[in-house]
Write a protein that holds these residues in place. Sequence first.
Motif, PDB file in Angstrom:
ATOM      1  N   THR A  63      -0.645 -10.811   2.992  1.00 13.42           N
ATOM      2  CA  THR A  63      -0.815  -9.891   1.858  1.00 13.42           C
ATOM      3  C   THR A  63      -0.282 -10.377   0.515  1.00 13.42           C
ATOM      4  OG1 THR A  63       1.269  -8.747   2.383  1.00 13.42           O
ATOM      5  CG2 THR A  63      -0.765  -7.887   3.390  1.00 13.42           C
ATOM      6  N   THR A 117      -2.377  -3.990   7.404  1.00 13.96           N
ATOM      7  CA  THR A 117      -3.126  -4.994   8.173  1.00 13.96           C
ATOM      8  C   THR A 117      -3.118  -4.561   9.642  1.00 13.96           C
ATOM      9  OG1 THR A 117      -1.106  -6.343   8.341  1.00 13.96           O
ATOM     10  CG2 THR A 117      -2.723  -6.985   6.668  1.00 13.96           C
ATOM     11  N   PRO A 154     -11.837  -3.469  -0.085  1.00 10.99           N
ATOM     12  CA  PRO A 154     -12.447  -4.526   0.726  1.00 10.99           C
ATOM     13  C   PRO A 154     -12.171  -5.930   0.202  1.00 10.99           C
ATOM     14  CG  PRO A 154     -13.971  -2.692   0.499  1.00 10.99           C
ATOM     15  CD  PRO A 154     -12.806  -2.393  -0.412  1.00 10.99           C
ATOM     16  N   GLN A 189      -8.553  -6.740   1.180  1.00 14.43           N
ATOM     17  CA  GLN A 189      -8.376  -6.782   2.628  1.00 14.43           C
ATOM     18  C   GLN A 189      -8.968  -8.051   3.236  1.00 14.43           C
ATOM     19  OE1 GLN A 189      -7.169  -4.270   5.304  1.00 14.43           O
ATOM     20  NE2 GLN A 189      -5.781  -4.298   3.551  1.00 14.43           N
ATOM     21  N   ALA A 190      -9.974  -8.603   2.603  1.00 14.92           N
ATOM     22  CA  ALA A 190     -10.591  -9.833   3.117  1.00 14.92           C
ATOM     23  C   ALA A 190      -9.600 -10.980   3.159  1.00 14.92           C
ATOM     24  CB  ALA A 190     -11.799 -10.201   2.256  1.00 14.92           C
ATOM     25  N   TYR A 207      -7.595 -12.169   6.519  1.00 11.63           N
ATOM     26  CA  TYR A 207      -8.066 -13.105   7.544  1.00 11.63           C
ATOM     27  C   TYR A 207      -7.155 -14.323   7.645  1.00 11.63           C
ATOM     28  CZ  TYR A 207     -12.581 -10.801   8.358  1.00 11.63           C
ATOM     29  OH  TYR A 207     -13.567  -9.927   8.721  1.00 11.63           O
ATOM     30  N   PRO A 243      -7.972  -7.479   8.549  1.00 11.86           N
ATOM     31  CA  PRO A 243      -8.283  -6.310   7.732  1.00 11.86           C
ATOM     32  C   PRO A 243      -8.120  -5.008   8.514  1.00 11.86           C
ATOM     33  CG  PRO A 243      -9.931  -8.012   7.390  1.00 11.86           C
ATOM     34  CD  PRO A 243      -9.079  -8.456   8.541  1.00 11.86           C
ATOM     35  N   VAL A 296     -15.456  -5.283   6.128  1.00  5.13           N
ATOM     36  CA  VAL A 296     -14.848  -6.439   5.471  1.00  5.13           C
ATOM     37  C   VAL A 296     -15.194  -7.669   6.311  1.00  5.13           C
ATOM     38  CG1 VAL A 296     -12.752  -7.464   4.528  1.00  5.13           C
ATOM     39  CG2 VAL A 296     -12.972  -4.979   4.640  1.00  5.13           C
TER      40      VAL A 296
END
Length: 403
Positions: A60, A158, A325, A328-329, A332, A341, A346
Amino acid sequence: MRRSQRRLIVATALTALSLVAACGAPETAQPGPSGGAVPDKPGSPVVLNILDVAGNLQLTQAMIDDFVSKNSDTVSKVTYSKSPSPELVGKVKAQQDANRVEIDLVLTGVDGLAAGIEQNLWTPLLPTHADRLPGMANYLPGAAAMQKLAGDHGVTVTYYPSGPLIEYLPSKVPNPPTSAPALLEYAKANPGAVQYARPSNSGPGRTFLMGLPYLLGDTDPKDPVNGWAKTWAYLAELNKYVTLYPSGTGETMKNLANGSAKIIVSTTGWDINPRVLGTVPEEAKVGTLEGFHWVTDAHYAVVPKGVSTDKQAAILALLNHMLTPEQQAKAYDQGYFYPGPAIKDVPLSMAPEASRQAIEKFGRPEYEQLIAGNPIEVPLDAKALVAAFSKWDREIGGAKVSK
């Protein structure tokens, strides 16, 4: 930290979570410096001090830095620090007792989240500020289930379905088992070849322990004392053919790579990330066993009581940004918490190029269907989990745990 201390911390934390889920949030203390209405925006830009006790910044920090770069009128600067989760409550409580709260936002797993709930350390963010966090309405089903464990205090940032999976090298195991009985037969025919880490000190080990009741059709997968007759019998039989239980997951990965273990227990993140890092050979494969259910995990954002309302306003804006979105991508990452995510829609195509390259090379095309096509379960509550750990240590593998 001793493993027994860690078990107690996890158990205490999860007990708090189960009490919150069952009984609601604890009574709120008298307002301190954080009392009063939270404005829509700080009166002037604030400095946010963020503490990570879960390794969450790996997923994050790029989201947070992006927010700061675009909102200098809200946040002038962010400082980051990291700490072991067991130290979290002591740090926050000491600051609150001194009426000098310097930690503004904590990124934590279920252990730190719940330990703080039990000590009444966190500012309830929900439902009061739900309208400022519209992204929460888009949680994936598993993330939504994990959010319920947080009560009103934490916000899921997450999420991953975790496991349990089995992992192996095809060159060593060309015909891997596809059911729990077949795994037992393989272990019997190949003593020492099947390995999982001590459940109380291993995410994959823990998910294996909690996932077996579903695989075996036990009477109550949520009750290890009265509902796991098949699971305990299975583990006792498997134990006859296990030569040692590593004290941590990393050791199982090294043993898979060096050939001293042929089949280990794994999760999505423990499958992908060690292969990205080169700890485990790229050729390693994973499989599920018949009757497979996911046992999930998540990371949360919490705000200590005593944080000013101006800083709370900035944090709510930051969390709203993190639950979009586009941001949040970034979760990964390198497969560390795969997928990562917490919200819907996403796809990997939205992730940064480095993440796409790592996961396109080391990820599993089958994961998408496995996640969509199998039941998702939240972890055991604390009382049940500590009972399971204790019984495993006492009756199954405690004497074989590597030191």
